[in-house]
Design an enzyme around this catalytic site. Structure first.
Site, short mmCIF file in Angstrom:
data_model
loop_
_atom_site.label_atom_id
_atom_site.label_comp_id
_atom_site.label_asym_id
_atom_site.label_seq_id
_atom_site.Cartn_x
_atom_site.Cartn_y
_atom_site.Cartn_z
N LYS A 138 1.02 -1.11 0.09
CA LYS A 138 -0.13 -0.10 -0.09
C LYS A 138 1.13 1.24 -0.05
O LYS A 138 1.81 1.57 0.82
CB LYS A 138 -1.04 -0.14 1.36
CG LYS A 138 -2.43 0.14 1.22
CD LYS A 138 -3.07 0.11 2.61
CE LYS A 138 -4.45 0.51 2.33
NZ LYS A 138 -5.05 0.46 3.64
O1 G3P Z 1 -8.80 0.91 4.54
C1 G3P Z 1 -8.69 2.43 4.83
C2 G3P Z 1 -9.60 2.44 6.29
O2 G3P Z 1 -9.58 1.83 7.19
C3 G3P Z 1 -10.06 4.02 6.48
O3 G3P Z 1 -11.12 3.93 7.33
O4 G3P Z 1 -12.78 4.67 9.09
O5 G3P Z 1 -10.41 5.21 9.34
O6 G3P Z 1 -11.84 6.24 7.56
P1 G3P Z 1 -11.44 5.15 8.38
#
Ligand code: G3P
Length: 217
Positions: free
Chosen positions: A83
């Site tokens: 990533k």
């Molecule tokens: O895969 C990316 C994701 O983990 C981001 O999620 O909930 O931190 O916006 P969030």
């Protein structure tokens, strides 16, 4: 549509893996921080437990370092997808790693133009963060619709990995649009499994079965 779990929690991964539900895993430095354990140990465990794609993120920000770190991450398993963040250095690293047959997931995508540039840099996946767009009053799902339309116009091989999912309706909407992958926090996958009428129906079937058994004695 493939289902990935968005977590670095080994117990949660094992739980859903044992149900046969997981096509892959995505992690990021914040998810690893949450576990409070040695990140190398966690990343190696995950890569060996799941046979599908496991995204592990570089923390370097300069091109050369990203390529070196990404190559080391890929050494943890053939299923490791590196990533990289959506930055100029990240795209350059994406091009180099992809040409070395190391698959790349370009993360922190917030616009269709960023997705196009990542696809043209050879990314296997682009990760638009829809929940974070919703959080600031934009329509995250509209971005997914636009990216899918553009990728379809040009037959890009890059897959749209819908990230930052907050609730089960996001999953239904992503599936209706034909997104290739959704990556879900464990609590969203748990909610997808559940329906109150399933619980009520099962309770009633089992209770009637017990009454039937009694009546046969
Ligand atoms: O895969 C990316 C994701 O983990 C981001 O999620 O909930 O931190 O916006 P969030």
């Amino acid at each position: 549509m493939k289902i990935f779990l968005d977590t670095a929690n080994i117990d949660e991964i094992r739980r859903f893996h044992n149900m046969g539900l997981l096509d892959g895993i995505t992690t990021n430095p914040s998810l690893l921080f949450r576990e409070g354990q040695n990140p190398d140990y966690i990343m190696e465990e995950i890569a060996s437990m799941v046979s599908g794609d496991v995204s592990l993120e570089v923390v370097a920000t300069k091109y050369e370092e990203m390529v070196r770190e990404g190559t080391e991450l890929h050494d943890k398993g053939n299923n490791v997808v590196v990533k990289v963040p959506m930055t100029p250095d990240g795209l350059r690293a994406c091009r180099t790693l992809s040409s070395n047959n190391i698959p790349v997931n370009v993360t922190l995508i917030f616009s269709a133009n960023q997705a196009v540039l990542a696809a043209k840099s050879g990314a296997k996946y682009v990760s638009p963060f829809i929940g974070r767009l919703d959080d600031i009053g934009h329509d995250g799902m509209d971005l997914i619709r636009t990216i899918l339309e553009i990728f379809g116009n040009y037959d890009f091989d890059t897959q749209v990995l819908v990230a930052s999912i907050r609730h089960p309706l996001h999953v239904v909407e992503a599936a209706r649009l034909g997104a290739h992958v959704v990556t879900l926090p464990p609590q969203v996958l748990d909610k997808m499994l559940k329906h109150p009428l399933t619980d009520i129906g099962l309770k009633s079937f089992l209770s009637d079965w017990r009454l039937l058994q009694k009546s046969q004695k």
